[in-house]
Design a protein around this motif. Sequence first.
Motif, PDB file in Angstrom:
ATOM      1  N   LEU A 105       8.118 -14.824  -1.766  1.00 22.41           N
ATOM      2  CA  LEU A 105       8.520 -13.640  -1.002  1.00 22.41           C
ATOM      3  C   LEU A 105       7.327 -12.734  -0.728  1.00 22.41           C
ATOM      4  CD1 LEU A 105      11.914 -12.944  -2.780  1.00 22.41           C
ATOM      5  CD2 LEU A 105      11.613 -13.613  -0.384  1.00 22.41           C
ATOM      6  N   THR A 106       6.417 -12.609  -1.692  1.00 30.08           N
ATOM      7  CA  THR A 106       5.207 -11.817  -1.465  1.00 30.08           C
ATOM      8  C   THR A 106       4.399 -12.410  -0.322  1.00 30.08           C
ATOM      9  OG1 THR A 106       5.105 -11.104  -3.781  1.00 30.08           O
ATOM     10  CG2 THR A 106       3.060 -10.971  -2.505  1.00 30.08           C
ATOM     11  N   GLY A 143       2.998  -9.010   7.943  1.00 31.36           N
ATOM     12  CA  GLY A 143       2.185  -7.827   8.176  1.00 31.36           C
ATOM     13  C   GLY A 143       2.345  -6.721   7.157  1.00 31.36           C
ATOM     14  N   VAL A 144       3.128  -6.951   6.117  1.00 30.97           N
ATOM     15  CA  VAL A 144       3.325  -5.954   5.068  1.00 30.97           C
ATOM     16  C   VAL A 144       2.081  -5.952   4.173  1.00 30.97           C
ATOM     17  CG1 VAL A 144       4.784  -5.318   3.093  1.00 30.97           C
ATOM     18  CG2 VAL A 144       5.822  -6.320   5.138  1.00 30.97           C
ATOM     19  N   SER A 145       1.656  -4.771   3.732  1.00 31.79           N
ATOM     20  CA  SER A 145       0.500  -4.702   2.833  1.00 31.79           C
ATOM     21  C   SER A 145       0.823  -5.437   1.533  1.00 31.79           C
ATOM     22  CB  SER A 145       0.137  -3.250   2.526  1.00 31.79           C
ATOM     23  OG  SER A 145       1.124  -2.663   1.693  1.00 31.79           O
ATOM     24  N   LEU A 146      -0.203  -5.932   0.872  1.00 29.95           N
ATOM     25  CA  LEU A 146      -0.007  -6.695  -0.355  1.00 29.95           C
ATOM     26  C   LEU A 146       0.736  -5.879  -1.413  1.00 29.95           C
ATOM     27  CD1 LEU A 146      -0.425  -9.165  -2.131  1.00 29.95           C
ATOM     28  CD2 LEU A 146      -2.706  -8.289  -2.670  1.00 29.95           C
ATOM     29  N   GLU A 147       0.348  -4.634  -1.605  1.00 28.38           N
ATOM     30  CA  GLU A 147       0.977  -3.800  -2.635  1.00 28.38           C
ATOM     31  C   GLU A 147       2.472  -3.618  -2.366  1.00 28.38           C
ATOM     32  OE1 GLU A 147       0.835   0.780  -4.237  1.00 28.38           O
ATOM     33  OE2 GLU A 147      -1.037  -0.104  -3.542  1.00 28.38           O
ATOM     34  N   VAL A 148       2.821  -3.293  -1.136  1.00 29.34           N
ATOM     35  CA  VAL A 148       4.229  -3.101  -0.782  1.00 29.34           C
ATOM     36  C   VAL A 148       4.968  -4.438  -0.845  1.00 29.34           C
ATOM     37  CG1 VAL A 148       5.818  -2.434   1.086  1.00 29.34           C
ATOM     38  CG2 VAL A 148       3.811  -1.024   0.581  1.00 29.34           C
ATOM     39  N   ALA A 149       4.334  -5.507  -0.398  1.00 26.15           N
ATOM     40  CA  ALA A 149       4.960  -6.834  -0.437  1.00 26.15           C
ATOM     41  C   ALA A 149       5.301  -7.231  -1.864  1.00 26.15           C
ATOM     42  CB  ALA A 149       4.040  -7.869   0.210  1.00 26.15           C
ATOM     43  N   ALA A 188       9.057  -7.750  -3.047  1.00 24.95           N
ATOM     44  CA  ALA A 188       9.403  -9.083  -3.541  1.00 24.95           C
ATOM     45  C   ALA A 188      10.085  -8.988  -4.898  1.00 24.95           C
ATOM     46  CB  ALA A 188       8.156  -9.955  -3.621  1.00 24.95           C
ATOM     47  N   CYS A 189       9.620  -8.060  -5.730  1.00 24.01           N
ATOM     48  CA  CYS A 189      10.218  -7.881  -7.052  1.00 24.01           C
ATOM     49  C   CYS A 189      11.686  -7.459  -6.934  1.00 24.01           C
ATOM     50  CB  CYS A 189       9.423  -6.844  -7.843  1.00 24.01           C
ATOM     51  SG  CYS A 189       9.838  -6.817  -9.589  1.00 24.01           S
ATOM     52  N   LYS A 190      11.988  -6.679  -5.920  1.00 21.14           N
ATOM     53  CA  LYS A 190      13.376  -6.247  -5.705  1.00 21.14           C
ATOM     54  C   LYS A 190      14.211  -7.378  -5.097  1.00 21.14           C
ATOM     55  CE  LYS A 190      11.599  -1.670  -4.727  1.00 21.14           C
ATOM     56  NZ  LYS A 190      11.211  -0.788  -3.636  1.00 21.14           N
ATOM     57  N   LEU A 191      13.654  -8.055  -4.118  1.00 23.18           N
ATOM     58  CA  LEU A 191      14.388  -9.095  -3.396  1.00 23.18           C
ATOM     59  C   LEU A 191      14.662 -10.340  -4.241  1.00 23.18           C
ATOM     60  CD1 LEU A 191      12.464  -8.978   0.010  1.00 23.18           C
ATOM     61  CD2 LEU A 191      14.856  -8.340  -0.355  1.00 23.18           C
ATOM     62  N   GLU A 192      13.746 -10.693  -5.108  1.00 24.78           N
ATOM     63  CA  GLU A 192      13.849 -11.953  -5.845  1.00 24.78           C
ATOM     64  C   GLU A 192      15.135 -12.068  -6.646  1.00 24.78           C
ATOM     65  OE1 GLU A 192      11.302 -11.156  -9.898  1.00 24.78           O
ATOM     66  OE2 GLU A 192      10.203 -11.329  -8.027  1.00 24.78           O
TER      67      GLU A 192
END
Length: 132
Positions: free
Chosen positions: A81-82, A89-95, A99-103
């Motif tokens: 997901l990250t 196009g999402v920044s790495l930090e936000v991604a 991803a932690c929420k979506l997983e």
Amino acid sequence: MKIHESGENYLEAILMLEKRQGAVRSIDVATELGFSKPSVSVAMKHFRENGYIVVDAEGYLSLTPAGREIAECMYERHQLLTHYLVALGVSLEVAQEDACKLEHDLSSESFECLRKHYFDSLSPKLPPIPAE
């Protein structure tokens, strides 16, 4: 024992720490997740009693096959997901945060479709994401 999102996070943290530093103790998990040592100790007791971890005489944690299966599933979801979000196009930090929420909430069906699309069309074009 039904594993909830917080439990998945604990098990994933143990796996990530194991990959980074080898041996893992409860204090490492507390530091990694920003939780108090007593909270982590209570969680580790429940995981031990339910067969997800073992603790040796020196206090080192190891995932059992059941715990490792959950941890690896969450870790794979988090990584894919990250990568996917970064590709959009999402920044790495936000991604990584998203991803932690979506997983935890994404269905198996949706995740498998994302995985297929990722490996069929995106993965050759994406740079590696640094390990957390």
